[in-house]
Design a protein around this motif. Structure first.
Motif, PDB file in Angstrom:
ATOM      1  N   LYS A   1      -0.115  -1.692  -4.441  1.00  0.00           N
ATOM      2  CA  LYS A   1      -1.424  -1.894  -3.828  1.00  0.00           C
ATOM      3  C   LYS A   1      -1.568  -3.397  -3.647  1.00  0.00           C
ATOM      4  O   LYS A   1      -1.042  -4.166  -4.450  1.00  0.00           O
ATOM      5  CB  LYS A   1      -2.535  -1.393  -4.748  1.00  0.00           C
ATOM      6  N   PHE A   2      -2.249  -3.810  -2.590  1.00  0.00           N
ATOM      7  CA  PHE A   2      -2.529  -5.244  -2.500  1.00  0.00           C
ATOM      8  C   PHE A   2      -3.962  -5.470  -2.084  1.00  0.00           C
ATOM      9  O   PHE A   2      -4.548  -4.689  -1.347  1.00  0.00           O
ATOM     10  CB  PHE A   2      -1.540  -5.987  -1.599  1.00  0.00           C
ATOM     11  N   ASP A   3      -4.507  -6.536  -2.607  1.00  0.00           N
ATOM     12  CA  ASP A   3      -5.898  -6.886  -2.377  1.00  0.00           C
ATOM     13  C   ASP A   3      -5.985  -8.408  -2.412  1.00  0.00           C
ATOM     14  O   ASP A   3      -5.701  -9.025  -3.442  1.00  0.00           O
ATOM     15  CB  ASP A   3      -6.767  -6.257  -3.466  1.00  0.00           C
TER      16      ASP A   3
ATOM     17  N   ILE B   1      -1.663 -10.849  -5.830  1.00  0.00           N
ATOM     18  CA  ILE B   1      -2.550  -9.922  -5.120  1.00  0.00           C
ATOM     19  C   ILE B   1      -2.067  -8.480  -5.258  1.00  0.00           C
ATOM     20  O   ILE B   1      -2.684  -7.568  -4.728  1.00  0.00           O
ATOM     21  CB  ILE B   1      -2.639 -10.287  -3.624  1.00  0.00           C
TER      22      ILE B   1
ATOM     23  N   SER C   1      -8.663 -10.086  -2.285  1.00  0.00           N
ATOM     24  CA  SER C   1      -9.946 -10.545  -2.844  1.00  0.00           C
ATOM     25  C   SER C   1      -9.793 -11.540  -3.985  1.00  0.00           C
ATOM     26  O   SER C   1     -10.477 -12.576  -3.998  1.00  0.00           O
ATOM     27  CB  SER C   1     -10.801  -9.357  -3.301  1.00  0.00           C
TER      28      SER C   1
ATOM     29  N   GLU D   1      -0.571  -4.923  -7.235  1.00  0.00           N
ATOM     30  CA  GLU D   1      -0.699  -4.057  -8.408  1.00  0.00           C
ATOM     31  C   GLU D   1       0.181  -2.836  -8.158  1.00  0.00           C
ATOM     32  O   GLU D   1       0.203  -2.281  -7.052  1.00  0.00           O
ATOM     33  CB  GLU D   1      -2.159  -3.640  -8.552  1.00  0.00           C
TER      34      GLU D   1
ATOM     35  N   ASN E   1       0.806  -1.217   0.000  1.00  0.00           N
ATOM     36  CA  ASN E   1       0.000   0.000   0.000  1.00  0.00           C
ATOM     37  C   ASN E   1       0.842   1.271   0.000  1.00  0.00           C
ATOM     38  O   ASN E   1       0.379   2.334   0.393  1.00  0.00           O
ATOM     39  CB  ASN E   1      -1.035  -0.002   1.121  1.00  0.00           C
TER      40      ASN E   1
END
Length: 187
Positions: free
Chosen positions: A15-17, A81, A19, A83, A11
């Motif tokens: 970016k990490f997610d 995960i 989901s 970006e 972050n």
């Protein structure tokens, strides 16, 4: 003016997610319903703190989840995960081009660091990093900041440390670093 920069990864640079990983793992797992990350949370913490190696983590997570795929498939899902944060990548390129020394300080696992270093060219601008799993210390522990300061021969009051988590920023400040509390949504 500071000559050295110490960056967090998650972050901040990336970016990490989780989901997409949750969706992919849910489709391929038989032992867990709902949030598939919950049952592996404890071993994820062991992985990032260096108390569990990557291979043991993969074996245990696959067993806990009843993952019906290969180890490579699990690792790929677990790692995809991230970006790139383009504004931060531009800043990093500019700082590197101006001759500043850039380093990483991150709570992360070997799986993730190997993946991101191989996947995102922006990391070629960094000279080195201190990673929680490798030094068995996690932010905001004062120890990990001292490890980075000593390893990189940083002068704390001439080093800018950038992190997204307030506790980590406070710990960096207490270690004598110039700090920036980064907001991914307000570069």
């Amino acid at each position: 003016m500071a000559k050295d920069f110490l960056f967090d990864i998650g972050n901040v640079i990336l970016k990490f997610d989780f989901s997409p990983a949750i969706q992919a793992l849910t489709k391929r797992s038989t032992a867990v319903e709902g949030d598939v990350l919950q049952p592996v949370h404890g071993i994820k913490e062991q992985l990032e703190s260096g108390r569990m190696d990557d291979e043991t983590f993969i074996t245990e997570a696959m067993r806990i989840l009843g993952f019906e795929g290969s180890r490579d498939e699990f690792a790929k899902i677990w790692c995809e995960i991230f970006e790139l944060n383009p504004p931060m990548a531009s800043l990093i390129e500019n700082l590197s081009g101006a001759g500043h020394r850039l380093f990483l300080l991150s709570n992360t696992s070997g799986l993730h660091i190997d993946y991101i270093l191989a996947t995102f060219p922006v990391f070629s601008h960094f000279r080195d990093g201190v990673y929680s799993h490798a030094v068995r210390s996690e932010k905001p522990s004062p120890e990990i900041y001292q490890i980075a300061i000593e390893k990189f021969q940083l002068t704390p009051d001439q080093t800018i440390y950038i992190d997204d988590l307030p506790a980590n920023v406070t710990a960096g400040l207490e270690a004598g670093l110039e700090t920036v509390h980064y907001d991914l949504n307000d570069h």
